[in-house]
Design a protein around this motif. Structure first.
Motif, mmCIF file in Angstrom:
data_model
loop_
_atom_site.group_PDB
_atom_site.id
_atom_site.type_symbol
_atom_site.label_atom_id
_atom_site.label_comp_id
_atom_site.label_asym_id
_atom_site.label_seq_id
_atom_site.Cartn_x
_atom_site.Cartn_y
_atom_site.Cartn_z
ATOM 1 N N PRO A 240 20.528 -51.110 15.662
ATOM 2 C CA PRO A 240 21.767 -50.882 14.914
ATOM 3 C C PRO A 240 23.001 -51.241 15.739
ATOM 4 O O PRO A 240 22.988 -51.169 16.965
ATOM 5 C CB PRO A 240 21.730 -49.389 14.612
ATOM 6 N N GLY A 241 24.071 -51.622 15.073
ATOM 7 C CA GLY A 241 25.352 -51.880 15.707
ATOM 8 C C GLY A 241 25.436 -53.242 16.366
ATOM 9 O O GLY A 241 24.474 -53.988 16.419
ATOM 10 N N PRO A 242 26.628 -53.554 16.929
ATOM 11 C CA PRO A 242 26.814 -54.855 17.575
ATOM 12 C C PRO A 242 26.079 -54.902 18.910
ATOM 13 O O PRO A 242 25.900 -53.900 19.588
ATOM 14 C CB PRO A 242 28.324 -54.958 17.751
ATOM 15 N N ARG A 243 25.686 -56.081 19.303
ATOM 16 C CA ARG A 243 24.968 -56.267 20.558
ATOM 17 C C ARG A 243 25.980 -56.442 21.684
ATOM 18 O O ARG A 243 26.903 -57.234 21.588
ATOM 19 C CB ARG A 243 24.076 -57.487 20.449
ATOM 20 N N ARG A 244 25.761 -55.703 22.770
ATOM 21 C CA ARG A 244 26.666 -55.783 23.918
ATOM 22 C C ARG A 244 25.895 -56.265 25.134
ATOM 23 O O ARG A 244 24.743 -55.917 25.338
ATOM 24 C CB ARG A 244 27.269 -54.419 24.220
#
Length: 110
Positions: free
Chosen positions: A94-98
């Protein structure tokens, strides 16, 4: 003369029927019930020959619907038997990849 498909929209007490071109929204005209085959019902789509003149379209004859015949030229393709394997699935985080593997500090270009 032209041949079109018509849909019967309603029957009238005097024996006439209202019709519209198949797929149209509004009724287009009236035709005598004597042109229709026995057992005709509202909503049925039929082929009709019409005369087109300044006043509009007049139905001159109604033809029976074309019977859909089975396509005997088809070849059935039979694949391998089903196997008892689970289907392949993919789970995404889930969420943006950092990018966390980078060391903190200024960037070097070059």
């Amino acid at each position: 003369m032209a041949r079109i498909e018509i849909e019967l929209t309603s029957s009238r007490p005097d024996g006439s029927w209202t019709w519209r071109a198949a797929g149209a929204r509004q009724p287009k005209g009236v035709l005598p019930g004597s042109l229709l085959p026995d057992g005709t019902k509202v909503g049925e789509v039929l082929r009709a020959e019409v005369e087109i003149d300044v006043d509009g379209m007049n139905v001159t004859s109604v033809l029976p619907s074309k019977a859909k015949k089975a396509d005997s030229n088809r070849i059935e393709v039979v694949g391998p038997p089903e196997r008892d394997r689970p289907p392949v699935t993919t789970d995404r985080a889930p969420g943006p990849r950092r990018d966390t593997d980078r060391a903190p500090g200024p960037r070097r270009d070059g």
